[in-house]
Write a protein that holds these residues in place. Structure first.
Motif, PDB file in Angstrom:
ATOM      1  N   LEU A 130       0.809  -1.225   0.000  1.00 34.75           N
ATOM      2  CA  LEU A 130       0.000   0.000   0.000  1.00 34.75           C
ATOM      3  C   LEU A 130       0.837   1.268   0.000  1.00 34.75           C
ATOM      4  CD1 LEU A 130      -3.007  -0.755   2.365  1.00 34.75           C
ATOM      5  CD2 LEU A 130      -2.750  -1.163  -0.087  1.00 34.75           C
ATOM      6  N   GLN A 174       2.160   8.035   1.183  1.00 33.49           N
ATOM      7  CA  GLN A 174       1.235   7.205   0.403  1.00 33.49           C
ATOM      8  C   GLN A 174       0.181   6.533   1.267  1.00 33.49           C
ATOM      9  OE1 GLN A 174       4.446   4.758  -0.972  1.00 33.49           O
ATOM     10  NE2 GLN A 174       4.535   5.741  -2.977  1.00 33.49           N
ATOM     11  N   TYR A 175       0.519   6.340   2.532  1.00 30.59           N
ATOM     12  CA  TYR A 175      -0.330   5.603   3.464  1.00 30.59           C
ATOM     13  C   TYR A 175      -0.370   6.419   4.754  1.00 30.59           C
ATOM     14  CZ  TYR A 175      -1.939   1.301   5.949  1.00 30.59           C
ATOM     15  OH  TYR A 175      -2.635   0.363   6.672  1.00 30.59           O
ATOM     16  N   GLN A 207      -6.230  13.837   1.770  1.00 25.47           N
ATOM     17  CA  GLN A 207      -6.787  13.655   0.426  1.00 25.47           C
ATOM     18  C   GLN A 207      -5.998  14.459  -0.594  1.00 25.47           C
ATOM     19  OE1 GLN A 207     -10.416  12.233  -0.260  1.00 25.47           O
ATOM     20  NE2 GLN A 207     -11.186  13.742  -1.701  1.00 25.47           N
ATOM     21  N   LEU A 224      -3.717   6.937   0.748  1.00 22.52           N
ATOM     22  CA  LEU A 224      -4.735   6.028   1.243  1.00 22.52           C
ATOM     23  C   LEU A 224      -4.778   6.226   2.755  1.00 22.52           C
ATOM     24  CD1 LEU A 224      -5.169   2.264   0.438  1.00 22.52           C
ATOM     25  CD2 LEU A 224      -5.088   3.054   2.805  1.00 22.52           C
ATOM     26  N   ASN A 256      -6.134   5.434   6.676  1.00 21.37           N
ATOM     27  CA  ASN A 256      -6.714   4.565   7.696  1.00 21.37           C
ATOM     28  C   ASN A 256      -7.222   5.461   8.825  1.00 21.37           C
ATOM     29  OD1 ASN A 256      -6.490   3.315  10.483  1.00 21.37           O
ATOM     30  ND2 ASN A 256      -6.170   1.478   9.275  1.00 21.37           N
ATOM     31  N   CYS A 279     -10.507   9.246   0.055  1.00 18.45           N
ATOM     32  CA  CYS A 279      -9.185   8.722   0.419  1.00 18.45           C
ATOM     33  C   CYS A 279      -9.288   7.711   1.552  1.00 18.45           C
ATOM     34  CB  CYS A 279      -8.264   9.861   0.829  1.00 18.45           C
ATOM     35  SG  CYS A 279      -8.854  10.840   2.231  1.00 18.45           S
ATOM     36  N   LYS A 336      -9.928   4.512   3.091  1.00 19.06           N
ATOM     37  CA  LYS A 336     -10.057   3.150   2.579  1.00 19.06           C
ATOM     38  C   LYS A 336      -9.999   2.094   3.681  1.00 19.06           C
ATOM     39  CE  LYS A 336     -10.029   4.543  -1.746  1.00 19.06           C
ATOM     40  NZ  LYS A 336     -11.253   4.477  -2.585  1.00 19.06           N
ATOM     41  N   GLN A 337      -9.501   2.476   4.852  1.00 19.24           N
ATOM     42  CA  GLN A 337      -9.361   1.523   5.944  1.00 19.24           C
ATOM     43  C   GLN A 337      -9.884   2.111   7.254  1.00 19.24           C
ATOM     44  OE1 GLN A 337      -5.251   0.403   6.392  1.00 19.24           O
ATOM     45  NE2 GLN A 337      -5.322  -1.131   4.771  1.00 19.24           N
ATOM     46  N   PRO A 392       1.759   2.915  -4.804  1.00 17.93           N
ATOM     47  CA  PRO A 392       0.880   1.980  -4.095  1.00 17.93           C
ATOM     48  C   PRO A 392       0.394   0.878  -5.034  1.00 17.93           C
ATOM     49  CG  PRO A 392       0.328   4.237  -3.509  1.00 17.93           C
ATOM     50  CD  PRO A 392       1.319   4.316  -4.642  1.00 17.93           C
TER      51      PRO A 392
END
Length: 502
Positions: free
Chosen positions: A84, A123-124, A156, A161, A163, A193, A195-196, A398
């Motif tokens: 990711l 990125q995460y 965003q 991505l 969490n 953005c 996703k988790q 990612p």
């Protein structure tokens, strides 16, 4: 005649070294006028001179370096199929008065911080949701919810991505309401953005039992299904610290296998302890390798960081460089330890890394100085770990695959990891822990593949330098050197080093 030819051959090779050309020419003329005995003496003198010469910018090569291949990349052996990304934690209280008062943040200087956060390109990203956002909860502050939303909006803009982690005090009665918040963020506010979601930070350090933990996710999922967004969210469980992690991983992989999409772990260590971070990674990897059936899921490191020596003062958390008053977070040593951790985490199969944390802001009652960007009071300085992180976030994408990079000859000082988009792009990370410049020879790459070369700390100031590109040969072998106290990124993807950041 044969002896003279032998010495002529040796001397001709010495003449290729331009730095010694004039001196060697004089020695050469001397030898041609004297007998073999004197020739040997002159040759010995030249050898001693060459061995004593030192180039400060180019440290000596490591003794006993392997002449053949060091690592073999295997495109057919994928360690992680969907990585990711590399990233950081964004403090949800950035835009609050408590942060403005404690960390020198202001509406006037926030654009400078946001510019640096965006340039880092995490990125995460992980962001806490605090139930104090709700009006009927003790400790409510109207600034908290607004700051949380602005923080997600910043992520965003970063393109990360995200969490969202429900921070603490998790009870089943709040999970439906939390699901409503996620719906509002994604559907009504367009913050796609996200996703988790993880429920409860470091659950195995709380009084929550595994069975109670399962209920939290069950209630949350039921509400997500009612809202029609279950398929938009991956549910990650754990955020585990080391204590009792085996019990929790085993429980999640069996009793929560149908609820979760992944697991997460937190890892911290003292910077001088080179064994613990590897042991922690390998320990979690061993637990994951024992999972079966639906319990087999990706695992993310959603917090990690380096601690220093505790000696009192404002920077006691995480501490200082041993024997000094220098905060560990401001040092090259801190960044180097993170590089080693990144490479090992890739090779152990972890699917995403979130460093604690991105910028200095107020979490709880204490002060934490783990960020890669310093406080607003200091002008948001960029620490060496900022540029180290930048090298990772801008050299892969990612969703890339982590490939096997097998060491041919075991080495205590050479580290390597490899990634690919599965089509034509490759990235190689290489680090030496030796105190001298170290040669790397890596095979398994497509022939004639050109790499851009990004070096961290080549300037010895913890910054980034683009070096001359290197190209694999006709057999798919690439050769390069890595300086001590640095690491090299070879990548086929484009990047542009940021300008105007300090």
């Amino acid at each position: 005649m044969g002896e003279i030819t032998f010495f002529n051959t040796i001397l001709s090779r010495y003449l290729l070294v331009s730095k010694y050309a004039d001196r060697m020419n004089l020695i050469y003329k001397t030898i041609m006028k004297r007998n073999i005995f004197l020739s040997c003496a002159a040759l010995l003198a030249a050898s001693v001179f060459a061995s004593c010469y030192k180039d400060d910018h180019q440290p000596p090569m490591v003794e006993g370096g392997h002449a053949g291949v060091d690592f073999v990349i295997d495109n057919n052996k994928v360690i992680t199929d969907n990585f990711l990304g590399f990233g950081t934690q964004y403090n949800n209280n950035l835009y609050t008065t408590r942060t403005f008062e404690n960390d020198g943040v202001s509406e006037e200087n926030l654009p400078d911080l946001e510019k640096k956060v965006l340039a880092l390109g995490s990125q995460y990203v992980r962001i806490f949701f605090d139930k104090k956002n709700w009006e009927d909860v003790s400790g409510y502050n109207s600034e908290y919810k607004a700051s949380f939303i602005r923080t997600v909006e910043l992520a965003q803009k970063t393109g990360a991505l995200v969490n969202i982690t429900y921070w603490h005090s998790s009870i089943p009665e709040d999970m439906g309401r939390f699901a409503d918040e996620i719906y509002d963020l994604i559907v009504n506010k367009g913050l796609t953005c996200i996703k988790q979601v993880t429920i409860q930070n470091e659950v195995n350090s709380t009084k929550i039992t595994p069975d109670e933990y399962r209920v939290l996710y069950s209630v949350f999922i039921d509400r997500l299904k009612e809202l029609g967004i279950r398929d938009k969210i991956q549910l990650v469980g754990g955020d585990l610290v080391q204590d009792n992690q085996k019990t929790w991983f085993e429980y999640m992989s069996t009793s929560m296998a149908t609820l979760l999409d992944g697991y997460s772990s937190h890892i911290y260590w003292d910077y001088w302890d080179k064994v613990k971070p590897v042991d922690r990674l390998s320990g979690v990897a061993d637990l994951l390798s024992n999972m079966q059936g639906q319990g087999i899921k990706p695992c993310y490191i959603t917090e990690y960081g380096v601690r220093g020596e505790k000696s009192g003062g404002a920077f006691n958390n995480p501490g200082y460089l041993r024997g000094t008053d220098t905060p560990i977070g401001r040092t090259n040593e801190c960044a180097l330890r993170h590089v080693t951790f990144h490479i090992n985490a890739l090779n152990y199969g972890f699917a995403g890394l979130v460093k604690w944390d991105c910028y200095k802001a107020k979490y709880d009652n204490g002060n934490q100085y783990f960020p890669v960007i310093g406080s607003g009071a200091d002008g948001y300085p960029l620490y060496p770990s900022y540029w180290m992180t930048w090298a990772f976030t801008h050299s892969c994408q990612p969703g890339w695959k982590v490939l096997s990079a097998t060491s041919v000859v075991p080495s205590a000082h050479k580290l390597c990891a490899a990634m690919s988009d599965g089509v034509s792009n490759y990235t190689i990370y290489a680090q030496t822990t030796a105190t001298v410049q170290t040669p790397f020879v890596i095979s398994g790459i497509p022939a004639n593949k050109k790499f851009r070369v990004l070096a961290w700390n080549d300037d010895l100031m913890g910054g980034l330098t683009e070096l001359e590109p290197v190209t694999s040969d006709a057999e798919g072998v690439v050769r390069f050197n890595v300086k001590p106290d640095g690491f090299i990124t070879l990548t086929t993807i484009d990047f542009t080093l940021p300008e105007g950041l300090e």
